[in-house]
Each structure stands twice: as structure tokens, then as C-alpha cells.
Design a protein around this motif. Structure first.
Motif, PDB file in Angstrom:
ATOM      1  N   ALA A 156      -7.897  -4.467   4.358  1.00 23.37           N
ATOM      2  CA  ALA A 156      -8.068  -3.032   4.153  1.00 23.37           C
ATOM      3  C   ALA A 156      -6.922  -2.453   3.329  1.00 23.37           C
ATOM      4  O   ALA A 156      -7.147  -1.649   2.415  1.00 23.37           O
ATOM      5  CB  ALA A 156      -8.165  -2.320   5.502  1.00 23.37           C
ATOM      6  N   ALA A 157      -5.698  -2.835   3.622  1.00 24.07           N
ATOM      7  CA  ALA A 157      -4.546  -2.322   2.885  1.00 24.07           C
ATOM      8  C   ALA A 157      -4.587  -2.767   1.429  1.00 24.07           C
ATOM      9  O   ALA A 157      -4.289  -1.983   0.517  1.00 24.07           O
ATOM     10  CB  ALA A 157      -3.248  -2.784   3.546  1.00 24.07           C
ATOM     11  N   THR A 158      -4.976  -4.016   1.199  1.00 21.46           N
ATOM     12  CA  THR A 158      -5.062  -4.527  -0.174  1.00 21.46           C
ATOM     13  C   THR A 158      -6.152  -3.801  -0.949  1.00 21.46           C
ATOM     14  O   THR A 158      -5.953  -3.411  -2.114  1.00 21.46           O
ATOM     15  CB  THR A 158      -5.345  -6.038  -0.160  1.00 21.46           C
ATOM     16  N   TRP A 159      -7.298  -3.615  -0.322  1.00 21.60           N
ATOM     17  CA  TRP A 159      -8.405  -2.913  -0.990  1.00 21.60           C
ATOM     18  C   TRP A 159      -8.016  -1.474  -1.332  1.00 21.60           C
ATOM     19  O   TRP A 159      -8.252  -1.007  -2.444  1.00 21.60           O
ATOM     20  CB  TRP A 159      -9.636  -2.914  -0.085  1.00 21.60           C
ATOM     21  N   TYR A 160      -7.396  -0.792  -0.379  1.00 17.87           N
ATOM     22  CA  TYR A 160      -7.058   0.614  -0.614  1.00 17.87           C
ATOM     23  C   TYR A 160      -5.958   0.741  -1.661  1.00 17.87           C
ATOM     24  O   TYR A 160      -5.957   1.692  -2.452  1.00 17.87           O
ATOM     25  CB  TYR A 160      -6.614   1.270   0.693  1.00 17.87           C
ATOM     26  N   ALA A 161      -5.028  -0.213  -1.691  1.00 19.12           N
ATOM     27  CA  ALA A 161      -3.998  -0.189  -2.724  1.00 19.12           C
ATOM     28  C   ALA A 161      -4.628  -0.322  -4.111  1.00 19.12           C
ATOM     29  O   ALA A 161      -4.236   0.372  -5.063  1.00 19.12           O
ATOM     30  CB  ALA A 161      -2.991  -1.316  -2.493  1.00 19.12           C
ATOM     31  N   LEU A 173       0.826  -1.203   0.000  1.00 18.06           N
ATOM     32  CA  LEU A 173       0.000   0.000   0.000  1.00 18.06           C
ATOM     33  C   LEU A 173       0.862   1.255   0.000  1.00 18.06           C
ATOM     34  O   LEU A 173       0.612   2.194  -0.768  1.00 18.06           O
ATOM     35  CB  LEU A 173      -0.930  -0.001   1.226  1.00 18.06           C
ATOM     36  N   THR A 176      -7.026   5.150  -9.334  1.00 22.55           N
ATOM     37  CA  THR A 176      -6.811   6.595  -9.431  1.00 22.55           C
ATOM     38  C   THR A 176      -5.585   6.906 -10.263  1.00 22.55           C
ATOM     39  O   THR A 176      -5.583   7.832 -11.072  1.00 22.55           O
ATOM     40  CB  THR A 176      -6.644   7.202  -8.023  1.00 22.55           C
ATOM     41  N   SER A 189      -7.654   0.589  -4.883  1.00 23.43           N
ATOM     42  CA  SER A 189      -8.349   1.852  -5.130  1.00 23.43           C
ATOM     43  C   SER A 189      -7.393   2.924  -5.622  1.00 23.43           C
ATOM     44  O   SER A 189      -7.693   3.661  -6.557  1.00 23.43           O
ATOM     45  CB  SER A 189      -9.045   2.302  -3.839  1.00 23.43           C
ATOM     46  N   LYS A 190      -6.222   3.001  -5.003  1.00 20.42           N
ATOM     47  CA  LYS A 190      -5.232   3.991  -5.425  1.00 20.42           C
ATOM     48  C   LYS A 190      -4.696   3.693  -6.818  1.00 20.42           C
ATOM     49  O   LYS A 190      -4.384   4.596  -7.585  1.00 20.42           O
ATOM     50  CB  LYS A 190      -4.081   4.044  -4.424  1.00 20.42           C
ATOM     51  N   THR A 230       2.078   2.275  -3.285  1.00 18.91           N
ATOM     52  CA  THR A 230       1.120   2.874  -4.225  1.00 18.91           C
ATOM     53  C   THR A 230       0.748   4.314  -3.863  1.00 18.91           C
ATOM     54  O   THR A 230       0.226   5.032  -4.704  1.00 18.91           O
ATOM     55  CB  THR A 230      -0.176   2.049  -4.283  1.00 18.91           C
ATOM     56  N   VAL A 231       1.006   4.719  -2.618  1.00 19.36           N
ATOM     57  CA  VAL A 231       0.528   6.039  -2.188  1.00 19.36           C
ATOM     58  C   VAL A 231       1.646   7.073  -2.039  1.00 19.36           C
ATOM     59  O   VAL A 231       1.360   8.262  -1.943  1.00 19.36           O
ATOM     60  CB  VAL A 231      -0.258   5.961  -0.862  1.00 19.36           C
TER      61      VAL A 231
END
Length: 242
Positions: A224-229, A153, A235, A231-232, A156-157
Motif C-alpha cells: 500500500a505504501a509503495t502504491w501510494y508513493a 512514502l 501528481t 500515485s503521489k 513523497t507526501v
């Protein structure tokens, strides 16, 4: 499961992680652990408490998170930094598939370079007395999952994922975790140790987090970290196309 794993993405990720420079770091940390274990065994005939100190103090507290930083951030961070990720995103591969595939590779690399050496070091030190070798090896493998997701994550951010990962691993977990009891509750290390405590015999291994809470936190943070990664990454695709 096959729809979330792409062999070509996995092969490219393995090649990137096991390149000459990263491979040198990945091999050096387990090698150092084994050298320490051999030296201690030959020079001092290590007892159970010594084995516990080395496996818990170096393997779990230092080696595993550092390898997680290298593998987790390296699975995607360099591709984002040099822009080559856009070529991957242009392929007909679903974004969740890219993230999950890279996560699987990062977990595999982290676990291989941490859990196996930890197991070997434990047998060298005290022959798996009190199940220390197995307990800490399992803890290393479990921690590898959460660390890989967290550091993937970060890759990716932020372009400073390695620095951010080191801050978390060495400052939050190692420094604050040793000084502030509340910080230990939010520590992957303590979550993994809860499982090790269940496996190990006696009272050598301890954790500030109960096993049920540790399992819930490990699963929640990984998901949660996998999902948000993912999502990013979506983007990032839009930004690149624009």
C-alpha cells in the motif's frame, strides 16, 4: 522485474544515501551497537536475557527504525525538496519504476546497516544462544522492508518526512507502543518480532501480534505504501509540468 528496476536511478539513489553526512549517521548506529555488545561481553559476560535486552531494546526498537528513516526518506525526499526530482521525472522512466527502484535501494541500505550488525552483535553477546542472533537479524531485515516503504512514502507526501518518521518511530512505536497495548498491534516492530519469536528458541522473544497477522500486515503496508508513493509521484509530475 527488470521493468521495475532502473540501474541509473539506483546508482543515483545509492550515491545520495551514502553521501558523507548520511553515511556518517548510517555507520554510527551499527558501530554503537557493536561497541555496546563488545563492552557488555567483556565487562559482564552477557547471558541470554542481556543479549535479548540489547538486541530487542536497542537494535530492533531504536536502530532499525532510525536507519529506516534515514534511508527511506533520503531515497527521494531531498530530490523533491530541491526540485531536482523534476529532471528525473522528465526522463523516459515509468513512475512506478522510479519508486520501486528507490524502494529496493532503501531496503538494501536499511537491511545492510541493521540486519548484519544485529547478527554480529548477537554472536558477540551470546554466540547465537537460543538462536537470538539469527532471529533478531531476520526481524531487522523484515522490518527494513516495511520501514523503507513507509518512510519512502513520507518522503513523497511531506517536506518534513524526517520529522514525521521520527515521530512514528520514536513516539508511536517506542513510547505509545510501550504504554498502550493496542498501539503495539499497529507496530512494524511487533510484526517483525512475531517472526523472530518463531525462529528463536525458548520464550525470550515475544510479540503482541500472531505470525499470520504479522505477515499479512507487513505485506499489506509495504504494498500500500509503495502504491501510494507512486500515485503521489504522478501528481507531483503533473504539478511540476503545470
Amino acid at each position: 522485474m527488470s521493468s521495475l528496476y532502473h540501474p541509473t536511478v539506483a546508482r543515483l539513489t545509492y550515491r545520495a544515501l551514502l553521501g558523507r553526512r548520511r553515511a556518517l549517521i548510517l555507520f554510527s548506529l551499527p558501530a554503537l551497537l557493536l561497541i555496546i555488545a563488545l563492552a557488555v561481553r567483556v565487562l559482564t559476560s552477557a547471558d541470554d536475557s542481556t543479549a535479548d535486552g540489547i538486541l530487542g531494546g536497542f537494535a530492533i526498537a531504536t536502530m532499525v527504525p532510525l536507519i529506516g528513516v534515514i534511508a527511506g526518506t533520503g531515497a527521494i525526499g531531498p530530490e523533491i525538496d530541491d526540485g531536482s526530482v523534476l529532471y528525473l521525472l522528465a526522463k523516459p522512466v515509468k513512475r512506478p519504476t522510479i519508486i520501486v527502484t528507490k524502494l529496493i535501494v532503501a531496503i538494501g541500505v536499511t537491511a545492510a546497516f541493521s540486519a548484519i550488525p544485529t547478527l554480529l552483535a548477537g554472536f558477540i553477546l551470546n554466540g547465537n544462544g537460543h538462536q537470538l542472533a539469527v532471529a533478531y537479524a531476520v526481524a531487522a531485515a523484515v522490518a527494513s522492508v516495511a520501514y523503507s516503504a513507509i518512510f519512502l512514502l513520507l518522503g513523497t507526501v511531506t517536506r518534513h518526512a524526517v520529522v514525521a518518521g521520527l515521530v512514528y518511530a520514536l513516539v508511536w512505536e517506542a513510547l505509545f507502543g510501550s504504554l498502550i497495548s493496542g498501539a503495539r498491534t499497529l507496530s512494524v516492530q511487533q510484526w517483525a518480532l512475531a517472526l523472530a519469536q518463531k525462529i528463536g528458541e525458548g520464550d525470550l522473544i515475544t510479540s503482541d501480534v500472531g505470525l499470520p497477522a504479522a505477515v499479512v500486515l507487513l505485506v499489506a503496508v509495504t504494498v500500500a505504501a509503495t502504491w501510494y508513493a507512486g500515485s503521489k509521484l504522478r501528481t507531483l509530475t503533473v504539478a511540476g509540468e503545470e
